[in-house]
Design a protein around this motif. Sequence first.
Motif, mmCIF file in Angstrom:
data_model
loop_
_atom_site.group_PDB
_atom_site.id
_atom_site.type_symbol
_atom_site.label_atom_id
_atom_site.label_comp_id
_atom_site.label_asym_id
_atom_site.label_seq_id
_atom_site.Cartn_x
_atom_site.Cartn_y
_atom_site.Cartn_z
ATOM 1 N N PRO A 1 1.203 14.065 -11.794
ATOM 2 C CA PRO A 1 1.154 15.358 -11.756
ATOM 3 C C PRO A 1 -0.262 16.116 -11.223
ATOM 4 C CG PRO A 1 0.853 14.479 -13.995
ATOM 5 C CD PRO A 1 1.082 13.393 -12.964
ATOM 6 N N GLY A 2 -0.189 17.263 -10.813
ATOM 7 C CA GLY A 2 -1.418 17.816 -10.467
ATOM 8 C C GLY A 2 -1.254 18.068 -8.723
ATOM 9 N N GLN A 3 -2.198 19.021 -8.357
ATOM 10 C CA GLN A 3 -1.915 19.522 -7.225
ATOM 11 C C GLN A 3 -2.825 18.407 -5.850
ATOM 12 O OE1 GLN A 3 -4.254 23.268 -6.475
ATOM 13 N NE2 GLN A 3 -6.258 22.537 -7.642
ATOM 14 N N TRP A 4 -3.643 17.577 -6.538
ATOM 15 C CA TRP A 4 -4.311 16.572 -5.849
ATOM 16 C C TRP A 4 -3.549 15.184 -5.606
ATOM 17 C CZ3 TRP A 4 -8.489 17.973 -3.169
ATOM 18 C CH2 TRP A 4 -9.330 19.148 -3.616
ATOM 19 N N ALA A 5 -2.346 15.152 -6.002
ATOM 20 C CA ALA A 5 -1.736 13.994 -5.951
ATOM 21 C C ALA A 5 -1.110 13.635 -4.464
ATOM 22 C CB ALA A 5 -0.471 14.071 -6.732
ATOM 23 N N ALA A 6 -0.803 14.642 -3.842
ATOM 24 C CA ALA A 6 -0.401 14.088 -2.319
ATOM 25 C C ALA A 6 -1.579 13.802 -1.769
ATOM 26 C CB ALA A 6 0.274 15.759 -1.685
ATOM 27 N N VAL A 7 -2.811 14.603 -1.812
ATOM 28 C CA VAL A 7 -3.953 14.196 -1.063
ATOM 29 C C VAL A 7 -4.485 12.880 -1.167
ATOM 30 C CG1 VAL A 7 -6.400 14.915 -0.740
ATOM 31 C CG2 VAL A 7 -4.667 16.814 -1.047
ATOM 32 N N SER A 8 -4.350 12.679 -2.626
ATOM 33 C CA SER A 8 -4.780 11.221 -3.055
ATOM 34 C C SER A 8 -3.595 9.996 -2.438
ATOM 35 C CB SER A 8 -4.858 11.064 -4.636
ATOM 36 O OG SER A 8 -5.498 12.065 -5.291
ATOM 37 N N GLU A 9 -2.597 10.516 -2.295
ATOM 38 C CA GLU A 9 -1.579 9.378 -1.661
ATOM 39 C C GLU A 9 -1.876 9.192 -0.416
ATOM 40 O OE1 GLU A 9 3.061 9.149 -1.010
ATOM 41 O OE2 GLU A 9 2.290 10.819 -1.761
ATOM 42 N N ILE A 10 -2.395 10.428 0.519
ATOM 43 C CA ILE A 10 -2.542 10.130 1.781
ATOM 44 C C ILE A 10 -3.721 9.237 2.012
ATOM 45 C CG2 ILE A 10 -2.849 11.203 4.065
ATOM 46 C CD1 ILE A 10 -1.115 13.634 3.097
ATOM 47 N N PHE B 1 -5.268 7.400 0.040
ATOM 48 C CA PHE B 1 -4.932 5.758 -0.275
ATOM 49 C C PHE B 1 -4.486 5.054 0.731
ATOM 50 C CE2 PHE B 1 -2.674 2.442 -2.365
ATOM 51 C CZ PHE B 1 -3.509 1.672 -2.922
ATOM 52 N N PHE B 2 -3.277 5.782 1.166
ATOM 53 C CA PHE B 2 -2.590 5.177 2.311
ATOM 54 C C PHE B 2 -3.497 4.655 3.556
ATOM 55 C CE2 PHE B 2 0.602 4.694 5.750
ATOM 56 C CZ PHE B 2 1.068 3.370 5.474
ATOM 57 N N SER C 1 0.872 -1.210 0.011
ATOM 58 C CA SER C 1 -0.024 -0.033 0.026
ATOM 59 C C SER C 1 1.017 1.346 0.103
ATOM 60 C CB SER C 1 -0.919 -0.005 1.163
ATOM 61 O OG SER C 1 -1.639 -1.275 1.136
ATOM 62 N N ALA C 2 2.119 1.085 0.842
ATOM 63 C CA ALA C 2 2.928 2.326 0.760
ATOM 64 C C ALA C 2 3.529 2.514 -0.518
ATOM 65 C CB ALA C 2 3.979 2.037 1.847
ATOM 66 N N GLY C 3 3.816 1.288 -1.214
ATOM 67 C CA GLY C 3 4.633 1.629 -2.481
ATOM 68 C C GLY C 3 3.597 2.212 -3.733
ATOM 69 N N ALA C 4 2.163 1.679 -3.354
ATOM 70 C CA ALA C 4 1.264 2.386 -4.317
ATOM 71 C C ALA C 4 0.984 3.712 -4.091
ATOM 72 C CB ALA C 4 -0.164 1.399 -4.191
ATOM 73 N N ALA C 5 0.797 4.008 -3.017
ATOM 74 C CA ALA C 5 0.672 5.403 -2.482
ATOM 75 C C ALA C 5 1.862 6.432 -3.074
ATOM 76 C CB ALA C 5 0.604 5.590 -0.903
ATOM 77 N N GLY C 6 3.084 5.758 -3.085
ATOM 78 C CA GLY C 6 4.175 6.518 -3.589
ATOM 79 C C GLY C 6 4.054 6.897 -4.995
ATOM 80 N N LEU C 7 3.399 5.678 -5.706
ATOM 81 C CA LEU C 7 3.296 5.829 -7.062
ATOM 82 C C LEU C 7 2.092 6.854 -7.242
ATOM 83 C CD1 LEU C 7 3.468 2.310 -8.148
ATOM 84 C CD2 LEU C 7 5.253 4.020 -8.537
ATOM 85 N N ILE C 8 1.179 6.979 -6.710
ATOM 86 C CA ILE C 8 -0.086 8.049 -6.967
ATOM 87 C C ILE C 8 0.666 9.384 -6.658
ATOM 88 C CG2 ILE C 8 -2.074 8.519 -5.868
ATOM 89 C CD1 ILE C 8 -2.845 5.639 -5.386
ATOM 90 N N GLY C 9 1.434 9.151 -5.668
ATOM 91 C CA GLY C 9 2.005 10.588 -5.231
ATOM 92 C C GLY C 9 2.729 11.317 -6.508
ATOM 93 N N ARG C 10 3.290 10.615 -7.514
ATOM 94 C CA ARG C 10 4.153 10.900 -8.278
ATOM 95 C C ARG C 10 3.306 11.596 -9.626
ATOM 96 N NH1 ARG C 10 9.582 9.363 -8.271
ATOM 97 N NH2 ARG C 10 9.788 7.724 -6.588
#
Length: 691
Positions: A262-271, A273-274, A251-260
């Motif tokens: 582009p866009g301002q919602w990437a960080a929010v989506s990463e958190i 998802f995790f 899950s942490a690896g998938a969240a890291g991929l989501i965080g990569r």
Amino acid sequence: MQYANLVMVFAIPYGIGAAAFLAVIALVLINGRPRGMGLGVLLACTITLIWALAAAVQTWWMPGVAHALESLRSGAWLLLLAVILSAAGEKGGKTRTGVRKNGLLLPVIAGVLGVAGVLNDCRFMVSATLPTSLTVSQVLDRVLVSVFGILLVENLYRNASPGRRWNVVHFCIAIGAMFAYDLYVFCEAVVLKTLSPALLAGRGLVLALIAPLLVLSMARNPGWTIDIHVSRRVIFHGATFTGAGIFLLASAGAAGLIGRFPGQWAAVSEIAFFFGSIILLLVVLSTESFRSRLRRLIAANFFSTRYDYRAEWLRTVATLSSASANEPLAVRAIRALADVVDSPGGALWLDNGAGKYAVAQVLSMPLDMKGVEPASGEFVAGFQGGDNVQDLLVSTTRRPVWADHVWLAIPLMKLDRLIGFVVLAPPRVQAALNWESCELLLAIAQQAASYLEEERATRTLLESQALIDYSRKFSFVIHDIKNVSGQLGLMIANIPKFGDRAEFRADMARGMESAARKLRDLVDRLRPESSQAEPPQRVNPADIVAEVVRLHDRRDSPVRSLIATDTARVRIAPSDLHSILSHLITNAAEASSGGDEVVVGLRSEHGKVVIEVTDKGSGMSADFIRNTLFVPLRSTKAHGHGMGAYQARDLARAAGGEIEVASAVGRGTTMRIVLPEIAEIVTPLPERVAT
């Protein structure tokens, strides 16, 4: 962070950790050369010392070497833990089939992880320029190693026998803390995609903190002989922990991929998802069906038997004998059987005494409480004398009309008699019912039947005792009513002779008042919640003797009192002493010839109060006194009930006393009431104050 500061950040903590482990090695060698697994601990400590020294200088000399030594250190500890567990399993013998079958599995996994980590670090040894210059594969490898290390530590502690945990607790705390800190450091790196130099440097201080625990562990285990057994519960928790760690890592690896992305919602989506993955994991782990599937998977693949019989038997006894949850025994009997096959509930049927079995208790199961099953029916015959567990989902020929939600029916046998049966609801996860499950269910059912039959016997005994007590009180009341009736009849018979005399009318009024009071006491004595209408109290026996003598003194049957003391006190219900004396005086008057007086004496001697009722009647033989006088329901009188002497002695014994008999044929009888004398309560006078 500036380079000079970075040097100090790593050099000082790792230098302290290296010094601490150097002291550990020195103390171990000074106290004597270690043996057995102690050599492995010494080797792992030496590798850890070398790594700490390399980590202290890695900021100015090849940090890639420190990285490789770190993986070597972790692999050494993993291999040591795996070998300890496997060696203990081999020592356990054939009863520990799961460990013998997989005796090399843990060391192989530990060795593969260690070698893989070292090789992976060697790939990037030259390119590493800073302590924080770790690739994604290196970070993920360290997370996996930390999870596996914590798993092994947990297994080591849980599998140690309770008497030997004292030997390994500090070792488990030390190595567990080291791997737990590593897991925290590298999981944060996975989420934040960067390594914290401060957290990396803190591992040197962790080494210093765990060093005393390792010294204590080596002192407690000079030969490192630890008694360890493998239990299904530990493997279940270990498998759950391992699966949870792998899931969180993915899950942490998938969240890291989501965080990569582009866009301002990437960080929010990463958190999101995790943490959503964490919530999903908790929901799955709390689901009973998942836990049931995992238990069966472990039993099928790691053990030769489906059940841990020792654990099942201890659980059964604890369930049946524990009333901490205020559950009736019927509910606990259902639960003891349902837990064997992961059934959510069931129902208990018991023999109702009319040739049928009726529902006695239902637990988490939709079942009609009014249903009955005849003992001579085809369903009961399907138990085959208590040797068969009926699977009603498979068998349709013997399926009763009430069994729509029933899976199994287990007989409850007690001394070759079917006292009832338990039906269970379908399990949370469907599984085949084999001979092993049936044998265990029958064994537990037999134990539950013993508990249920013992409870029923105890309940019957208590009910019988209550009836016996009530019958006893009722027989006493009948006898006292006979005495009251005799007194009233005597007064009525004397009215024509002495009705015109004032003293007779006064005696008759007192007698009627006494009879009315005694009848009220007799009615109160029959209440189930009270064994006697009047509680014991401190009384003066002289007053009661005088009153009873006055009531029974008649012209044709005189009664005289000889009271030698007026200061003695006894503890008894006044009505009880009144009843005892009335019975003894009445019997004495009936045994005396016309005109012979009955003498009632009262004296105090040797801490006892003695009341004697003496007559000049025909007397009694020793055999009659010994075998007949105090036997209830045996009387020599035409209209007697045989309860008077028995009741009098029972009341005297209830007050701590006794009734003694002195008699001889043709010489009269003396009935002696002996009661313990109680001390006089003296209230001290207040001291005078000198003026």
